[in-house]
Design a protein around this motif. Structure first.
Motif, PDB file in Angstrom:
ATOM      1  N   PHE A  20     -10.613 -41.053 -39.136  1.00  0.00           N
ATOM      2  CA  PHE A  20     -10.468 -42.285 -39.905  1.00  0.00           C
ATOM      3  C   PHE A  20      -9.839 -43.392 -39.065  1.00  0.00           C
ATOM      4  N   ALA A  21      -8.982 -43.020 -38.133  1.00  0.00           N
ATOM      5  CA  ALA A  21      -8.389 -44.022 -37.239  1.00  0.00           C
ATOM      6  C   ALA A  21      -9.475 -44.758 -36.457  1.00  0.00           C
ATOM      7  N   THR A  22     -10.487 -44.019 -36.016  1.00  0.00           N
ATOM      8  CA  THR A  22     -11.583 -44.662 -35.279  1.00  0.00           C
ATOM      9  C   THR A  22     -12.417 -45.551 -36.190  1.00  0.00           C
ATOM     10  N   GLU A  23     -12.555 -45.174 -37.458  1.00  0.00           N
ATOM     11  CA  GLU A  23     -13.296 -45.995 -38.403  1.00  0.00           C
ATOM     12  C   GLU A  23     -12.565 -47.304 -38.672  1.00  0.00           C
ATOM     13  N   LEU A  24     -11.252 -47.254 -38.769  1.00  0.00           N
ATOM     14  CA  LEU A  24     -10.477 -48.481 -38.953  1.00  0.00           C
ATOM     15  C   LEU A  24     -10.602 -49.388 -37.728  1.00  0.00           C
ATOM     16  N   GLU A  25     -10.616 -48.793 -36.556  1.00  0.00           N
ATOM     17  CA  GLU A  25     -10.762 -49.587 -35.336  1.00  0.00           C
ATOM     18  C   GLU A  25     -12.102 -50.318 -35.307  1.00  0.00           C
ATOM     19  N   LYS A  26     -13.128 -49.700 -35.884  1.00  0.00           N
ATOM     20  CA  LYS A  26     -14.450 -50.331 -35.900  1.00  0.00           C
ATOM     21  C   LYS A  26     -14.475 -51.607 -36.733  1.00  0.00           C
ATOM     22  N   ILE A  27     -13.560 -51.724 -37.693  1.00  0.00           N
ATOM     23  CA  ILE A  27     -13.517 -52.954 -38.499  1.00  0.00           C
ATOM     24  C   ILE A  27     -12.358 -53.847 -38.053  1.00  0.00           C
ATOM     25  N   GLY A  28     -11.838 -53.598 -36.861  1.00  0.00           N
ATOM     26  CA  GLY A  28     -10.827 -54.463 -36.285  1.00  0.00           C
ATOM     27  C   GLY A  28      -9.407 -54.179 -36.703  1.00  0.00           C
ATOM     28  N   SER A  29      -9.172 -53.048 -37.340  1.00  0.00           N
ATOM     29  CA  SER A  29      -7.825 -52.687 -37.773  1.00  0.00           C
ATOM     30  C   SER A  29      -7.339 -51.496 -36.950  1.00  0.00           C
ATOM     31  N   ARG A  30      -6.266 -50.880 -37.389  1.00  0.00           N
ATOM     32  CA  ARG A  30      -5.782 -49.666 -36.734  1.00  0.00           C
ATOM     33  C   ARG A  30      -4.932 -48.863 -37.714  1.00  0.00           C
ATOM     34  N   LEU A  31      -4.650 -47.631 -37.371  1.00  0.00           N
ATOM     35  CA  LEU A  31      -3.855 -46.737 -38.214  1.00  0.00           C
ATOM     36  C   LEU A  31      -2.505 -46.493 -37.561  1.00  0.00           C
ATOM     37  N   ILE A  32      -1.440 -46.767 -38.294  1.00  0.00           N
ATOM     38  CA  ILE A  32      -0.083 -46.514 -37.815  1.00  0.00           C
ATOM     39  C   ILE A  32       0.369 -45.149 -38.323  1.00  0.00           C
ATOM     40  N   LEU A  33       0.907 -44.344 -37.433  1.00  0.00           N
ATOM     41  CA  LEU A  33       1.354 -42.993 -37.769  1.00  0.00           C
ATOM     42  C   LEU A  33       2.874 -42.913 -37.675  1.00  0.00           C
ATOM     43  N   ARG A  34       3.474 -42.365 -38.702  1.00  0.00           N
ATOM     44  CA  ARG A  34       4.921 -42.135 -38.709  1.00  0.00           C
ATOM     45  C   ARG A  34       5.217 -40.778 -39.348  1.00  0.00           C
ATOM     46  N   ARG A  35       6.358 -40.228 -39.003  1.00  0.00           N
ATOM     47  CA  ARG A  35       6.736 -38.917 -39.554  1.00  0.00           C
ATOM     48  C   ARG A  35       8.135 -38.994 -40.143  1.00  0.00           C
ATOM     49  N   GLY A  36       8.306 -38.397 -41.319  1.00  0.00           N
ATOM     50  CA  GLY A  36       9.607 -38.387 -41.972  1.00  0.00           C
ATOM     51  C   GLY A  36       9.443 -38.444 -43.472  1.00  0.00           C
ATOM     52  N   THR A  37      10.556 -38.523 -44.193  1.00  0.00           N
ATOM     53  CA  THR A  37      10.512 -38.661 -45.641  1.00  0.00           C
ATOM     54  C   THR A  37       9.851 -39.985 -45.997  1.00  0.00           C
TER      55      THR A  37
END
Length: 467
Positions: A58-75
């Motif tokens: 899905f991160a690559t799909e977001l990149e195709k529309i000019g966006s990106r996926l931010i990943l974080r870990r925690g509560t």
């Protein structure tokens, strides 16, 4: 024009996505975020691994529309508050969850964000009918499937939304974790290489399967869905689990096939509502995911996790159809629905082992694991759940094999010890399992763990005397 955080969970698609469509229409910068949070931490090996594959795609799909996926870990709340401080975001949106763990997390998040003065908005999630919108004539929730089906069958369902093709980007992107550093597939160990041959990741593959199913398979679905070796099921449970396709898209495709005269379409639509029923119960009776739905079963003398249960997990019960189904799960990450009922019946009725042993094993091994469907399925089969005749239904694996695998193709696909003409997948099982099991394709096939007739009689006696 402050940014909006869109918190992505099990909704990995761009089409028919109410939440993402809503934030895209706002014209504000959108920051898509996935959080490896307190709920994700509890996932079993296969679901967590498959979720990671889904987000990588899905991160690559977001990149195709000019966006990106931010990943974080925690509560979840802590992570969102940190991101708000970093980005100046004024709102957080997400798609609703309906199982108890998701509701508890989301309730805490919404309360915490609102206390901070941040807009917190949830959107329609991964079901067709919100659980609180479907009521019996007396105003309660449905405890039996057939009345629920009759109640929702003709209810209007909104058309699927068009694909989101662009998202406004922020001036500065916040830092993101690296997905590989999370090692979401670590618990799969060597099994990932085997199961990886069978996964179908992403919205495009999900849509292709829906088209293939409704064009070529659905007409005979009522008959072929139980044939274990046939390509007769929808195979949409995997993408539905991760939101790579929406139930609304499946619903409308099913009705289109129905109106085209394809006779199996109504059975498919009922299966979609069976999934709805699971979430209906998980929402209204959340204890279904952790304890007996029927409290009168709390003192039933179940066996617990013992050597016999291990043999069941290993696909070594001595009942070829049971063992083939268990091995299918280890090789493909999936199990035919008919197989799920058979292995669950054998564990809970012939072996009289607690359904939670099976529930936990499926949660660890199924790539299409769904918290509501898994819980309802196990309790329905065990007799402790929502079923009008809870204990009389005891599947006989031998007669089931004759009826649904008469040509033995399915068993030969997964059992190397007793079929000389076995498929490669039967060998793959031994490459996927833990080395500590010390099993080999040259081992002698075991005798039945519990004889069928004796097991059935014992189960019926125990069930009838359970009070």
């Amino acid at each position: 024009m402050t940014p909006v955080i869109f918190w992505i969970r099990r909704d990995l698609r761009l089409s028919d996505h109410p939440g993402l469509t809503a934030v895209a229409a706002m014209g504000r910068p959108v920051i898509p975020v996935f959080i490896h949070d307190e709920v994700v931490e509890t996932h079993g090996a296969a679901p967590k691994w498959r979720l990671g594959l889904g987000f990588a795609h899905f991160a690559t799909e977001l990149e195709k529309i000019g966006s990106r996926l931010i990943l974080r870990r925690g509560t979840a709340l802590d992570v969102l508050q940190d991101l708000i401080a970093e980005t100046g975001a004024g709102a957080v949106h997400w798609s609703r969850g309906y199982d108890p763990a998701a509701i508890a997390r989301d309730t805490a998040v919404k309360s915490g964000l609102k206390s901070d003065g941040i807009e917190a908005v949830s959107h329609t999630g991964h079901i067709l009918f919100e659980p609180w919108t479907v009521e019996t004539k007396t105003g309660g929730f449905y405890r039996v499937f057939t009345p629920l089906w009759k109640a929702v069958r003709d209810l209007p369902v909104a058309d699927a939304l068009p694909k989101v093709t662009s998202l406004q980007t922020p001036d500065t992107w916040p830092a993101s974790d690296n997905l590989d550093d999370w090692a979401m597939g670590a618990a799969m160990r060597r099994g990932a290489a085997i199961v990886g041959k069978h996964v179908r990741v992403g919205e495009e593959k999900a849509q292709a399967r829906l088209t293939e199913f409704t064009q070529d398979i659905i007409a005979d679905y009522k008959e072929t869905r139980d044939i274990l070796s046939a390509d007769g099921t929808s195979r949409l449970s995997e993408p539905l689990t991760y939101g790579e396709i929406s139930p609304r898209q499946c619903w409308h495709a099913g009705w289109q096939a129905f109106h085209q005269g394809k006779k199996g379409a109504e059975t498919f639509l009922k299966e979609l509502v069976w999934r709805e029923f699971a979430y209906h119960l998980a929402y209204h009776t959340p204890h279904i995911t952790t304890g007996n739905w029927r409290p009168e079963w709390d003192n039933f003398p179940w066996s617990m996790d013992d050597d016999a249960a291990l043999r069941w997990k290993q696909g070594r019960t001595g009942l070829p159809l049971v063992d083939a189904a268990m091995r299918e799960m280890y090789v493909t990450g999936m199990m035919h629905n008919r197989g799920r009922m058979i292995v669950a019946s054998y564990l809970t009725k012939h072996m009289m082992t607690h359904w939670k042993i099976g529930l936990d094993w499926f949660e660890d091994c199924l790539i299409d694991w769904d918290p509501a469907s898994n819980a309802m399925g196990w309790q329905w089969t065990a007799g402790s759940g929502p079923d009008a005749s809870p204990y009389f239904r005891i599947f006989n694996p031998e007669t089931q094999a004759e009826k649904f695998d008469g040509d033995r193709i399915y068993r030969a696909t997964y059992l190397a010890e007793i079929y000389a003409n076995h498929a490669q997948s039967a060998e793959d099982f031994f490459d996927a399992i833990p080395k500590s099991w010390n099993l080999s394709a040259t081992d002698d096939y075991p005798q039945p763990l519990v004889p069928l007739s004796a097991g059935r009689e014992r189960a019926l006696e125990a069930y009838q005397n359970r009070g």
